[in-house]
Design a protein around this motif. Sequence first.
Motif, PDB file in Angstrom:
ATOM      1  N   VAL A 505     -14.277  13.235  40.867  1.00  0.00           N
ATOM      2  CA  VAL A 505     -14.817  14.315  40.027  1.00  0.00           C
ATOM      3  C   VAL A 505     -14.449  15.628  40.697  1.00  0.00           C
ATOM      4  N   ASN A 506     -13.636  16.421  40.018  1.00  0.00           N
ATOM      5  CA  ASN A 506     -13.147  17.686  40.579  1.00  0.00           C
ATOM      6  C   ASN A 506     -13.765  18.878  39.851  1.00  0.00           C
ATOM      7  N   SER A 507     -14.241  19.850  40.614  1.00  0.00           N
ATOM      8  CA  SER A 507     -14.737  21.109  40.053  1.00  0.00           C
ATOM      9  C   SER A 507     -13.719  22.198  40.363  1.00  0.00           C
ATOM     10  N   ALA A 508     -13.332  22.976  39.352  1.00  0.00           N
ATOM     11  CA  ALA A 508     -12.318  24.018  39.540  1.00  0.00           C
ATOM     12  C   ALA A 508     -12.561  25.146  38.550  1.00  0.00           C
ATOM     13  N   ASP A 509     -11.878  26.266  38.782  1.00  0.00           N
ATOM     14  CA  ASP A 509     -12.020  27.384  37.847  1.00  0.00           C
ATOM     15  C   ASP A 509     -11.000  27.306  36.716  1.00  0.00           C
ATOM     16  N   ASN A 510     -10.187  26.264  36.707  1.00  0.00           N
ATOM     17  CA  ASN A 510      -9.223  26.018  35.650  1.00  0.00           C
ATOM     18  C   ASN A 510      -8.778  24.572  35.756  1.00  0.00           C
ATOM     19  N   TYR A 511      -8.094  24.088  34.751  1.00  0.00           N
ATOM     20  CA  TYR A 511      -7.544  22.739  34.852  1.00  0.00           C
ATOM     21  C   TYR A 511      -6.084  22.757  34.398  1.00  0.00           C
ATOM     22  N   LEU A 512      -5.326  21.801  34.880  1.00  0.00           N
ATOM     23  CA  LEU A 512      -3.893  21.765  34.626  1.00  0.00           C
ATOM     24  C   LEU A 512      -3.612  21.637  33.130  1.00  0.00           C
ATOM     25  N   SER A 513      -2.535  22.301  32.717  1.00  0.00           N
ATOM     26  CA  SER A 513      -2.079  22.423  31.324  1.00  0.00           C
ATOM     27  C   SER A 513      -2.590  23.702  30.687  1.00  0.00           C
ATOM     28  N   GLN A 514      -3.532  24.397  31.336  1.00  0.00           N
ATOM     29  CA  GLN A 514      -4.023  25.665  30.819  1.00  0.00           C
ATOM     30  C   GLN A 514      -3.292  26.829  31.505  1.00  0.00           C
ATOM     31  N   PHE A 515      -3.204  27.945  30.790  1.00  0.00           N
ATOM     32  CA  PHE A 515      -2.557  29.119  31.378  1.00  0.00           C
ATOM     33  C   PHE A 515      -3.293  29.535  32.644  1.00  0.00           C
ATOM     34  N   VAL A 516      -2.532  29.747  33.724  1.00  0.00           N
ATOM     35  CA  VAL A 516      -3.127  30.160  34.996  1.00  0.00           C
ATOM     36  C   VAL A 516      -3.203  31.681  35.017  1.00  0.00           C
ATOM     37  N   MET A 517      -4.412  32.190  34.969  1.00  0.00           N
ATOM     38  CA  MET A 517      -4.610  33.635  34.835  1.00  0.00           C
ATOM     39  C   MET A 517      -4.478  34.350  36.174  1.00  0.00           C
ATOM     40  N   HIS A 518      -4.804  33.679  37.267  1.00  0.00           N
ATOM     41  CA  HIS A 518      -4.863  34.353  38.565  1.00  0.00           C
ATOM     42  C   HIS A 518      -3.542  34.198  39.323  1.00  0.00           C
ATOM     43  N   ASP A 519      -3.071  35.294  39.848  1.00  0.00           N
ATOM     44  CA  ASP A 519      -1.897  35.259  40.722  1.00  0.00           C
ATOM     45  C   ASP A 519      -1.947  36.472  41.641  1.00  0.00           C
ATOM     46  N   HIS A 520      -1.365  36.346  42.817  1.00  0.00           N
ATOM     47  CA  HIS A 520      -1.235  37.497  43.711  1.00  0.00           C
ATOM     48  C   HIS A 520      -0.137  37.200  44.724  1.00  0.00           C
TER      49      HIS A 520
END
Length: 809
Positions: A505-520
């Motif tokens: 069971v993984n908790s994350a702020d996004n999941y794979l296949s969704q647009f990744v909003m965060h980058d730096h």
Amino acid sequence: MLKSYLKTAFRFLLKNKTFSFINIFGLATGTLCCLYILLYVQDQYSYDKQHNSVKNIYRLTTDLVLSGDKHHSATSSPPIAPALKKDFPEVQNVTRVVEVDKLGAKEHLLRYKEKSFYESEAYLVDSTFFDMFNYNFVEGHATHALDDPYSVVLLKTTADKLFGSENAVGKMININDAYGKHDFKVTGVVDESLGKSHLHANMFITMKSSSTGVSIANDNEWAGNNFLFTYVKLRPGADPKTLEKKLPAFLLKYASQKLKQLGMQKELHLQPVTSIHTTAGFDIEPTKTANPSFLLILVLIAVLIQVIACINFMNLSTARASKRAKEVGVRKVVGAGKYDLIKQFLGESFILSFIGVIIALPLLWIVLPYFNDITHADIRLSFFADYRLWLILTALIVVTGLVAGSYPAFYLSAFEAIKVIKGNFNSRISAIGIRKILVIIQFVVSIVMITCIIIIYSQLSFIKNKDLGFDKNQKVIFNFYTDDAQKQMPALANDLRQIAGVKAVNSADNYLSQFVMHDHGVYPAGGNMATAIDAQNIASDQYFIKAYGIKLLSGRDFIPGDSNKVIINTTLAKRLNLNAQTAPGARLYSQFGNGPLTFVTVVGVMNDFNYNSLHDAVRPFMVEYDGNAGDMSSIIVSTNSKDYKALLTQIGAIWHKDLPSVPFEYSFMDSEVQKQYETEITLSNIINSFTIIAILISCLGLFGLAAFSAEQRNKEIGIRKVLGASVSGLVSLLSKDFLILVGVSFVIATPMAWYGMSKWLEAFAYRISLSWWMFALAGVMAVLIAVLTVSTQAIRAALANPVKSLKTE
């Protein structure tokens, strides 16, 4: 004269029922498809035409080059809009829009008295939003609707769910999402009856609401933070190209130092708002756009299907010319001129075209739900309300009538009266040649479309079965949209791990296949932000690798307490010039704005995986450890259970215990991955459906020509049978000419299909290779279709009693 022409036309149609049926049915079917596609394309190009002075409204887009990576974004930085209005007198107004669904608050719990439900698609907007964009206010007024903090304008469907028949304006509602829980005053209710917009939302919330909105409105980051949509309205007469030429100097004035620090190149451009919905290629869009190449393909399909139907008419009209030769001769003898006959035969063509449209309209009404289903559209027929529908219908009748009737009209009107009356009429070689060319055109179109089906299906199959580098199967996804629900995530995740059959069971702020909003940008020791590599990232607990089945190339997985630790992919390691085997332990540095220098430590390197669609190559990516599950928005349950019903029942029981007030909603990872290819799946469904229709129309024409050919050669067939010819030999004789035409069509269609599909496949970073068998299969299918069509008439003619055809000799 007109009455005589009409009477003659209807008599001929009634006397030649098979000919009439083939022509009318072909024209009706072609018109049905053509009309729907034209309505669909017209609908896609109708977005945002309703706004006042729409020709002066533009969206600001951004081209970025960071560490060699190019980004074509429809978004821009927050402080640009107010500075544009301040610095340029030609700018009349500006407004900004933030799509909060992509910033972590994917769903919003709306509550009014005892009613509550989740709603998506909420925008934070400046108070000037309704000064620039026109929506129909069912309740309230556009002026000052969003001036006060904590004001919200609702879409009518949302207001109806909350208030029913009550007036909404002035009422207080509570909105609970990832940004917190706040009370809002409803200041307006809108619908989209004025026209469709690329800015479709269920809620328009003033930017002045909550600390999040205020911080966005006051953000002074000029280089980064390209996450909101900026719109400008120019004064009447202002030239957008002149303004656009001033933007580089404008950007350097405010952002030169920061751009240099980040090693970033940035350009601003103005995009007409009316072109937004039909422009593709931007990283982020508020709603799904229509790819112009896709629309062009649809228009091409519509034209080709209508051309095929017109070809049937021309072929059968010229083939049956002998039936009308004496009529032409008699009319010429009694004084009819060539142009009188041309008008007569064109008139007949227009009558058939008109009948085809009249039949097509009720058929379209019947099949409209099916067509809407395969195109994922909402096309409606409003015959009396929309003048454009009448224009399309009129244009179809005129164009079809001219295209279908022009050659037969000129051909028939050119007969010499004396020869025809004496019985010396013979079908002209030129007409036979034209008919062959038209049959070839029909089958070129059919073979190209069949080839497209084969190649698109092969690419979709490749996508479905390609190893993405992570396991997308047997993954159940749960999203958490409110601050209250997120606080319960740790307890829920722990309880889910106790279920038999749950692997991780993984908790994350996004999941794979969704647009990744965060980058730096990140860089290793010895570098700086000017040389940093832009890396997309998500935050996760220690179960990310295990839940997705991703392989570690070196280092270790996360463990509890891994603060400021990351796992990077091999692409990021290569771009940072780190050895994937020795990268664990390396520090990666970053600095944002004028903030302090920060660093993270690499604990592992994972194999590359396609976390986004196969249209794009794998980009630099990292997962950052975050042990606080309450900061996350998604839980991914990896299972090996084969009994999903029992598993979901167990999960549901735990859910209702831990989250009694939250609806039990879930999705599956493989379905989410598949959604990335909706455009391709839609195109496949459209081509499948319309190819069948195109082949049906082509076969009708081929059937008619085969019947006519058999009729013309009935005495020859009788003599051959008397002399001992076999049925198979006669069938071969009658079919040979048509099969040769199909062979020629295949030779012409193959390079056309190869070129077109090669261009289509270029949109995928990962794609199949075109192979000879794809084209050969299309050719074989075309031959089989032609054989089945022609052989029915050939066999019938070959089995006929020769006595009937020879008794007059």
